[in-house]
Design a protein around this motif. Structure first.
Motif, mmCIF file in Angstrom:
data_model
loop_
_atom_site.group_PDB
_atom_site.id
_atom_site.type_symbol
_atom_site.label_atom_id
_atom_site.label_comp_id
_atom_site.label_asym_id
_atom_site.label_seq_id
_atom_site.Cartn_x
_atom_site.Cartn_y
_atom_site.Cartn_z
ATOM 1 N N UNK A 1 0.853 -1.184 0.000
ATOM 2 C CA UNK A 1 0.000 0.000 0.000
ATOM 3 C C UNK A 1 0.892 1.239 0.000
ATOM 4 N N UNK A 2 0.554 2.204 -0.833
ATOM 5 C CA UNK A 2 1.387 3.390 -0.992
ATOM 6 C C UNK A 2 1.498 4.190 0.305
ATOM 7 N N UNK A 3 0.465 4.153 1.147
ATOM 8 C CA UNK A 3 0.461 4.965 2.369
ATOM 9 C C UNK A 3 1.556 4.561 3.352
ATOM 10 N N UNK B 1 -4.623 8.104 -1.686
ATOM 11 C CA UNK B 1 -4.471 7.518 -0.347
ATOM 12 C C UNK B 1 -4.689 6.014 -0.376
ATOM 13 N N UNK B 2 -5.563 5.563 -1.255
ATOM 14 C CA UNK B 2 -5.891 4.131 -1.322
ATOM 15 C C UNK B 2 -5.053 3.379 -2.357
ATOM 16 N N UNK B 3 -4.118 4.045 -2.994
ATOM 17 C CA UNK B 3 -3.372 3.431 -4.091
ATOM 18 C C UNK B 3 -2.350 2.420 -3.584
ATOM 19 N N UNK B 4 -1.846 1.644 -4.506
ATOM 20 C CA UNK B 4 -0.831 0.631 -4.212
ATOM 21 C C UNK B 4 0.429 0.920 -5.016
ATOM 22 N N UNK B 5 1.524 0.306 -4.601
ATOM 23 C CA UNK B 5 2.784 0.415 -5.327
ATOM 24 C C UNK B 5 3.239 -0.989 -5.704
ATOM 25 N N UNK B 6 3.516 -1.188 -6.987
ATOM 26 C CA UNK B 6 4.063 -2.457 -7.475
ATOM 27 C C UNK B 6 5.551 -2.249 -7.721
ATOM 28 N N UNK B 7 6.378 -3.037 -7.058
ATOM 29 C CA UNK B 7 7.826 -2.950 -7.231
ATOM 30 C C UNK B 7 8.255 -3.964 -8.288
ATOM 31 N N UNK C 1 16.808 -3.105 -13.844
ATOM 32 C CA UNK C 1 16.412 -1.768 -13.393
ATOM 33 C C UNK C 1 15.223 -1.943 -12.452
ATOM 34 N N UNK C 2 15.360 -1.469 -11.221
ATOM 35 C CA UNK C 2 14.255 -1.546 -10.275
ATOM 36 C C UNK C 2 13.454 -0.253 -10.323
ATOM 37 N N UNK C 3 12.136 -0.395 -10.466
ATOM 38 C CA UNK C 3 11.247 0.757 -10.440
ATOM 39 C C UNK C 3 10.024 0.407 -9.603
ATOM 40 N N UNK C 4 9.331 1.451 -9.143
ATOM 41 C CA UNK C 4 8.080 1.285 -8.414
ATOM 42 C C UNK C 4 6.977 1.971 -9.207
#
Length: 312
Positions: free
Chosen positions: A37-39, A83-89, A95-98
């Motif tokens: 979760x991005x938060x 606020x409710x968003x997610x982050x995919x790594x 190359x690492x990105x989010x």
């Protein structure tokens, strides 16, 4: 399903949305290593970052650039959606990105024959190279992102360096096999950015080549050609719609007429499992999509050794 799903001509996707107005999108599960979760993350700003980079987030004590995927898709999240968003790594070509996304919908597995190229880009929110498949309801479309294309826009310096590396490639002490000089290299690659890289690379070497959108038309071309000796090398991506690179290798290496054509796998899936999978199928070489010098080395080595041994 394990990491070798594409060896069985299958693709495993993380399906997500940006918001309710946007379609479903998908990226390969095996190019991701965590979803959060991005938060839970603090974003550190990056001076002079381009419009798609929100900043830096830290995961496992490593800094990773955070890409605002909604912005790249020409939309914006509301405060509540953010606020409710997610982050995919993710990890592409080391190359690492989010990627900031909306909500995670599900994980699905699809045969590559059920992954199709999108033909009507003008109706989409972005003019991108996209493939698609259907979700389990049989009607909802999931657009599969060409993350390699995304990277060329969000991390342009990485790819400008690659272009410079191609142009500055030292060829004085490189002996190109006669088979490559006298024949036509066949390429199966669906990514526009990867096609352009290969085009520039092979033109730099003054070699003849044909590029196909996926494994299907390449296999048809090989089947129809009368003189197989005119094909000194085949370069194939792993992940492609309709017919994957694994299927290309399997079919060509199981056919007595084509089994001795050297095959070089060109992929952003550079982990050991991917290398082992293509070696077991009979590929003769493997190279990542960002290594220009390794590409030259593997091109020459694979063309000279038409046996499945150069991966060992």
């Amino acid at each position: 399903m394990n990491e070798n799903s594409s060896a069985n001509n299958a693709l495993k996707l993380i399906v997500f949305r940006i918001n309710e107005e946007q379609p479903f999108y998908g990226i390969n599960v095996f190019k991701t290593f965590e979803i959060q979760r991005a938060k839970h993350f603090t974003i550190s700003e990056v001076p002079r970052a381009n419009e798609y980079i929100e900043g830096i987030v830290y995961i496992r004590n490593q800094p990773v650039p955070l890409v605002n995927l909604p912005r790249w898709l020409r939309t914006e999240l509301s405060e509540q959606e953010e606020r409710n968003s997610s982050i995919i790594f993710c990890n592409f070509n080391n190359i690492q990105i989010a990627l900031r996304v909306g909500g995670i919908h599900q994980i699905i597995t699809r045969d590559w024959q059920d992954v199709l190229p999108l033909k009507f880009h003008e109706y989409m929110p972005v003019d991108r190279n996209l493939n698609y498949t259907l979700l389990d309801d049989g009607s909802s479309v999931c657009l599969i992102l060409d993350v390699e294309y995304l990277l060329t826009e969000v991390l342009p310096h990485e790819f400008s360096e690659i272009r410079e590396d191609v142009q500055n490639l030292p060829l004085n002490n490189v002996e190109i096999p006669e088979s490559l000089k006298n024949g036509t290299i066949l390429v199966a690659e669906d990514s526009r950015s990867a096609q352009m890289y290969l085009k520039n690379f092979l033109e730099k070497l003054n070699l003849s080549f044909k590029i196909f959108e996926n494994g299907g038309p390449l296999l048809e071309y090989v089947q129809d050609i009368s003189d197989i000796s005119k094909i000194p090398l085949i370069i194939t991506d792993i992940e492609m719609p309709i017919i994957s690179g694994h299927e290309v290798i399997r079919r060509l290496k199981s056919d007595s007429r084509t089994k001795n054509i050297p095959i070089l796998v060109f992929s952003s899936m550079t982990n050991d499992q991917s290398r082992i999978a293509v070696r077991e199928l009979g590929a003769d070489g493997f190279v990542g999509k960002r290594s220009v010098e390794q590409m030259l080395k593997q091109l020459v080595a694979t063309a000279r050794i038409p046996l499945a041994s150069s991966l060992s």
